[in-house]
Motif scaffolding. Structure first.
Motif, short mmCIF file in Angstrom:
data_model
loop_
_atom_site.label_atom_id
_atom_site.label_comp_id
_atom_site.label_asym_id
_atom_site.label_seq_id
_atom_site.Cartn_x
_atom_site.Cartn_y
_atom_site.Cartn_z
N ARG A 86 49.29 35.75 41.64
CA ARG A 86 48.29 34.78 41.21
C ARG A 86 46.99 35.51 40.91
NH1 ARG A 86 47.95 30.19 45.60
NH2 ARG A 86 46.49 29.35 44.06
N THR A 87 46.38 35.20 39.79
CA THR A 87 45.15 35.87 39.38
C THR A 87 44.11 34.85 38.96
OG1 THR A 87 45.86 36.08 37.06
CG2 THR A 87 46.45 37.88 38.57
N LEU A 88 42.85 35.26 39.01
CA LEU A 88 41.75 34.42 38.54
C LEU A 88 40.67 35.34 37.98
CD1 LEU A 88 40.79 31.44 38.38
CD2 LEU A 88 39.48 31.89 40.45
N HIS A 115 41.72 32.22 49.96
CA HIS A 115 42.88 32.43 49.09
C HIS A 115 43.10 33.92 48.84
CE1 HIS A 115 42.76 28.10 48.36
NE2 HIS A 115 41.46 28.23 48.13
N VAL A 157 45.23 35.44 45.89
CA VAL A 157 44.80 35.43 44.49
C VAL A 157 43.98 36.68 44.18
CG1 VAL A 157 43.50 34.17 42.72
CG2 VAL A 157 44.74 32.91 44.50
N GLU A 160 44.15 27.17 41.07
CA GLU A 160 43.12 28.19 41.28
C GLU A 160 41.75 27.69 40.86
OE1 GLU A 160 47.00 30.32 40.87
OE2 GLU A 160 45.98 28.76 39.73
#
Length: 309
Positions: A90-92, A116, A119, A280
């Protein structure tokens, strides 16, 4: 009719020239012209005025353009969201204007990462206009910017209105006063505005404040970025109007005085792709409000789907 027809048509309509549109699309001109003819044949209507130079849209062409753009935006959104869901990690990716680093943004990101840790968060400094382009092509997932505007493919949430202050060199005639200042006090100084490009930018926001008050600064000097403007203030080369959070960057050769004009505020905006309701993003917005509540920062809460309170 295929998506490529929409993409080709929008390029030609925006460039108003087939040659320039072909260069933008990285294709030769003859095939693009044939695609436009094919599209008109499929629709059974003329999209461009015959013989017009530069190219002009017919009424049907204008209607088609107005509906083709949002469709292409939705396709870009769908691509970016599908790619994110398909990733194992998971990326942001966060875009931000430089001045927000002196406010609550570091605390917000730290709070989000603590809640989180799964992430992978990355930060990218860019102007508001650069953020909008990066959102559309999927390079970032959320932007923290300052410029308002309308874009059907971008959802923008007003987080808060931040007061503006005047940055002055210590020896300035207004620096010793403990009282707040007004724009009328600044008309005889060199006003340093940033960033110089791309425009519109925070520079235009500052200049618009003067215009709203029917005022004209004596002299305006455009500089590349916030740090340069403050450096020039310290050197006695002018004054600058900056968000009040910038005061956190202590500089022995710069003093700050509040602006008392009623419209001396700069918005902080949370920008995402219109269709993107990823968890996210909701979690990041929740982190924003948690820090604002903790630090007593005035704001209006809004979810990605509408106003909460």
């Amino acid at each position: 009719m295929e998506l490529r027809h929409l993409r080709y048509f929008v390029a030609v309509a925006e460039e108003r020239n087939v040659t320039r549109a072909a260069a933008r699309l990285h294709m030769a001109q003859p095939p693009l012209s044939r695609q436009m003819q094919q599209l008109e044949e499929m629709l059974g209507v003329a999209l461009f005025e015959k013989g017009s130079r530069p190219l002009a849209l017919t009424e049907a062409g204008s209607f088609f353009l107005a509906h083709a753009r949002p469709l292409l935006d939705q396709v870009r959104d769908l691509k970016a969201m599908t790619q994110r869901i398909g990733k194992l990690e998971r990326t942001l990716a966060i875009g931000f204007v430089a001045s927000t680093l002196y406010g609550q943004l570091p605390d917000i990101v730290h709070h989000y990462s603590e809640l989180h840790p799964e992430v992978d968060v990355s930060l990218h400094e860019m102007t508001t206009m650069e953020q909008l382009a990066a959102l559309k092509d999927g390079r970032i997932d959320v932007g923290f910017g300052r410029l308002t505007g309308e874009d059907a493919s971008i959802r923008r949430i007003l987080l808060r209105e931040e007061r503006l202050v005047v940055a002055l060199p210590p020896g300035h005639r207004l620096a010793a006063s403990g009282a707040g200042l007004r724009l009328t006090d600044l008309l005889h100084d060199t006003l340093l505005v940033y960033p110089k490009a791309p425009r519109p930018s925070f520079a235009d926001q500052v200049l618009a404040m003067f215009s709203a008050g029917h005022l004209t600064p004596g002299r305006v000097t455009e500089v590349r970025e916030l740090q340069i403007s403050l450096g020039l203030v310290a050197a006695g080369q002018g004054i600058a109007i900056v968000p009040e959070s910038v005061q956190a960057m202590h500089h022995r050769s710069v003093v700050y005085r509040p602006l008392e004009d009623t419209h001396a505020y700069s918005p902080i905006l949370f920008s995402v792709r219109q269709m993107d309701h990823s968890p996210e993003l909701a979690d990041m917005l929740a982190a924003v409000y948690a820090i604002y509540d903790e630090q007593g920062v005035a704001h209006v809460k809004e979810s990605l789907r509408g106003v909460d309170q």
